[in-house]
Design a protein around this motif. Sequence first.
Motif, short mmCIF file in Angstrom:
data_model
loop_
_atom_site.label_atom_id
_atom_site.label_comp_id
_atom_site.label_asym_id
_atom_site.label_seq_id
_atom_site.Cartn_x
_atom_site.Cartn_y
_atom_site.Cartn_z
N VAL A 164 0.78 -1.34 -0.16
CA VAL A 164 0.14 0.16 0.04
C VAL A 164 0.80 1.52 -0.12
O VAL A 164 1.79 1.33 0.77
CB VAL A 164 -1.17 0.23 1.22
CG1 VAL A 164 -1.86 1.29 1.24
CG2 VAL A 164 -1.88 -1.03 1.19
N THR A 165 0.71 2.30 -0.93
CA THR A 165 1.23 3.37 -1.03
C THR A 165 0.46 4.46 -0.40
O THR A 165 -0.65 4.27 -0.52
CB THR A 165 1.70 3.81 -2.51
OG1 THR A 165 2.48 2.58 -2.77
CG2 THR A 165 2.40 5.12 -2.54
N VAL A 166 1.02 5.51 0.32
CA VAL A 166 0.36 6.58 1.02
C VAL A 166 0.41 7.96 0.26
O VAL A 166 1.53 8.35 -0.11
CB VAL A 166 0.59 6.55 2.34
CG1 VAL A 166 -0.12 7.63 3.14
CG2 VAL A 166 0.61 5.28 3.08
N LEU A 167 -0.67 8.34 -0.05
CA LEU A 167 -0.69 9.78 -0.51
C LEU A 167 -0.95 10.69 0.88
O LEU A 167 -2.33 10.73 1.03
CB LEU A 167 -1.72 10.01 -1.70
CG LEU A 167 -2.01 11.52 -2.15
CD1 LEU A 167 -0.66 12.24 -2.68
CD2 LEU A 167 -3.05 11.56 -3.07
N ALA A 168 0.00 11.58 1.28
CA ALA A 168 -0.45 12.32 2.09
C ALA A 168 -0.67 13.74 1.87
O ALA A 168 0.26 14.53 1.34
CB ALA A 168 0.81 12.36 3.18
N ASP A 169 -1.97 14.35 1.74
CA ASP A 169 -2.03 15.47 1.44
C ASP A 169 -1.87 16.43 2.56
O ASP A 169 -2.83 16.60 3.40
CB ASP A 169 -3.54 15.71 0.95
CG ASP A 169 -3.92 16.74 0.13
OD1 ASP A 169 -3.33 18.02 0.47
OD2 ASP A 169 -4.83 17.02 -0.28
N GLU A 170 -0.99 17.40 2.82
CA GLU A 170 -0.74 18.06 3.69
C GLU A 170 -0.61 19.54 3.33
O GLU A 170 0.25 20.46 3.96
CB GLU A 170 0.63 17.51 4.33
CG GLU A 170 0.73 15.93 4.80
CD GLU A 170 1.62 15.60 5.53
OE1 GLU A 170 2.85 16.38 5.67
OE2 GLU A 170 1.90 14.49 5.79
N ILE A 171 -1.54 20.04 2.45
CA ILE A 171 -1.62 21.28 1.93
C ILE A 171 -1.77 22.28 2.92
O ILE A 171 -1.53 23.64 2.85
CB ILE A 171 -2.61 21.34 0.70
CG1 ILE A 171 -2.22 22.56 -0.29
CG2 ILE A 171 -3.97 21.51 1.12
CD1 ILE A 171 -2.52 22.44 -1.74
N TYR A 172 -2.69 21.89 4.19
CA TYR A 172 -2.88 22.93 5.16
C TYR A 172 -1.88 22.76 6.31
O TYR A 172 -2.32 23.01 7.34
CB TYR A 172 -4.20 22.45 5.52
CG TYR A 172 -5.26 22.79 4.39
CD1 TYR A 172 -5.70 24.29 4.16
CD2 TYR A 172 -6.12 21.78 3.97
CE1 TYR A 172 -6.73 24.33 3.11
CE2 TYR A 172 -7.01 22.06 2.85
CZ TYR A 172 -7.24 23.41 2.58
OH TYR A 172 -7.97 23.40 1.45
N ALA A 173 -0.67 22.10 6.08
CA ALA A 173 -0.03 21.74 7.32
C ALA A 173 0.37 22.94 8.02
O ALA A 173 0.61 22.97 9.21
CB ALA A 173 1.34 21.14 6.55
N ARG A 174 0.62 24.24 7.42
CA ARG A 174 0.81 25.23 8.23
C ARG A 174 -0.24 25.93 8.87
O ARG A 174 -0.04 26.96 9.70
CB ARG A 174 1.66 26.34 7.49
CG ARG A 174 3.06 25.90 7.28
CD ARG A 174 4.04 26.44 6.59
NE ARG A 174 4.46 27.64 7.22
CZ ARG A 174 5.29 28.71 6.87
NH1 ARG A 174 5.64 28.55 5.65
NH2 ARG A 174 5.68 29.63 7.52
N LEU A 175 -1.53 25.70 8.46
CA LEU A 175 -2.76 26.38 9.03
C LEU A 175 -3.28 25.39 10.18
O LEU A 175 -4.16 24.43 10.07
CB LEU A 175 -3.88 26.42 7.99
CG LEU A 175 -3.13 27.29 6.71
CD1 LEU A 175 -4.40 27.44 5.57
CD2 LEU A 175 -2.57 28.66 7.19
N ILE A 176 -2.58 25.74 11.18
CA ILE A 176 -3.07 24.59 12.55
C ILE A 176 -2.97 25.55 13.69
O ILE A 176 -2.16 26.42 13.82
CB ILE A 176 -2.01 23.43 12.36
CG1 ILE A 176 -2.57 22.17 13.34
CG2 ILE A 176 -0.60 23.66 12.65
CD1 ILE A 176 -1.90 20.91 12.93
N TYR A 177 -3.90 25.15 14.85
CA TYR A 177 -4.18 25.97 15.71
C TYR A 177 -3.97 25.18 17.24
O TYR A 177 -3.66 24.49 17.26
CB TYR A 177 -5.46 26.60 15.65
CG TYR A 177 -5.71 27.00 14.25
CD1 TYR A 177 -4.95 28.40 13.76
CD2 TYR A 177 -6.78 26.49 13.45
CE1 TYR A 177 -5.35 28.65 12.42
CE2 TYR A 177 -6.97 26.88 12.19
CZ TYR A 177 -6.29 27.91 11.81
OH TYR A 177 -6.34 28.22 10.26
N ASP A 178 -4.28 26.08 18.16
CA ASP A 178 -4.12 25.58 19.56
C ASP A 178 -2.86 24.96 20.09
O ASP A 178 -2.77 23.98 20.76
CB ASP A 178 -5.31 24.75 19.77
CG ASP A 178 -6.92 25.13 19.53
OD1 ASP A 178 -6.94 26.31 19.65
OD2 ASP A 178 -7.68 24.17 19.14
#
Length: 403
Positions: free
Chosen positions: A204-218
Amino acid sequence: MPFPLAQRMSLLGTESAFEVLARARAMAPELEKKGRPLINLGIGAPDFQTPANIVAAGQKALADGYHFYTPAKGLPELREAVCEDIAKRRRVDVHPDQVLIVPGGKPTMYYAISMFGEPGTEILYPNPGFPIYESLIKYTGAVPVPIPLLEETGFSFDPEFVLSKITPRTRLLILNTPANPTGGVVGKRELDVLVKGLEKHPHVTVLADEIYARLIYDGLEHVSLLAYESIRDRVILLDGWSKTFSMTGWRLGYGVWPKELVAHAERLQINSVSCTSAHSQIAAIEALRGPQDAVDKMVKAFDERRKLIVDGLNQIPGFRCVMPRGAFYAMPNIQGTGMSAKQLQEFLLVECGVATVSGVAFGAFGEGFVRFSYASSNDNIREALRRMREALSKRPALSNARR
Ligand SMILES: Cc1ncc(COP(=O)(O)O)c(C=O)c1O
């Protein structure tokens, strides 16, 4: 005469946010006449201008003669800048040869899904999730296997459930954190369990869509799938400039590919778009290497709006909304209004002049939810909340379970 289209064309879905945008734009003059200008909380595009230093770099690139094709994989200096950024933020060393610069976040998705999907195979994907995943999976003839994201868990997923859905036919697992449309963030604990399990499924290959990685809170820290060494050689990382730097119209993204796959991705690029526009790539270098204070400011503004909108949504009869931890979306449960997601989307547009996107636009598990993009000003958000509260207070709500 109808065109004899290839059958697979009937399998292709769409991204309804663009349809909502078109319909909202068409309705705008009528709403304006009624004294209720349209408030667009539908489309997922930051409302800030691209930071001035990045625009200047793009302009200079044009003046300097960046008018031609670049290497298909992207300018070497940009690919190096991407590696530096990954080393800094994800603490992982990747080689510039693994990086493919593409026009936006979507091409990496398109290349990955078309590389693995074919009849007889299965692809796991989040639901509700970015609608293009399911659309493209179906287009390839593969079977889309949904991973339900549940309100109870802040729209994370149960890693054991995901692992239980893996079969010998599974080719690709798509993950997206922080997520569109829910704003959910998958925690390290869930990812640890998932990765441990994936070690037993090397096919199984994984596609990690992390396009919002820097928009993270708390104060949360983004946990990248690429950081897991045991599966790193089969993770495709999707990221880009659209959301972080408010550059949706520049069409800029990148994929980090396993060494064995990068040539295939490059071939798909050469067969489709050739390369990403040259001056955009120069601007992208400035975005990564230049000052980051504009990004910090945007994240701070989104954080304030997040609290404002979630608080307001929880005061609307029939709505209840969990606090999203990332991206710029809130996805309240609207079952208490007695309307379906699509009915409510229509009601909010016509009666309130507020554009939103129904949860079912993101998959069957989105029924009962509506997505609000809070990439809009505080004033717009306040006014939208006021209009919705007023309109929905006049209707008998079935329940108003607040959190
Ligand atoms: C989860 C996710 N991935 C990818 C994309 C595509 O980004 P781009 O506009 O850069 O193609 C989006 C855009 O909304 C998104 O929400």
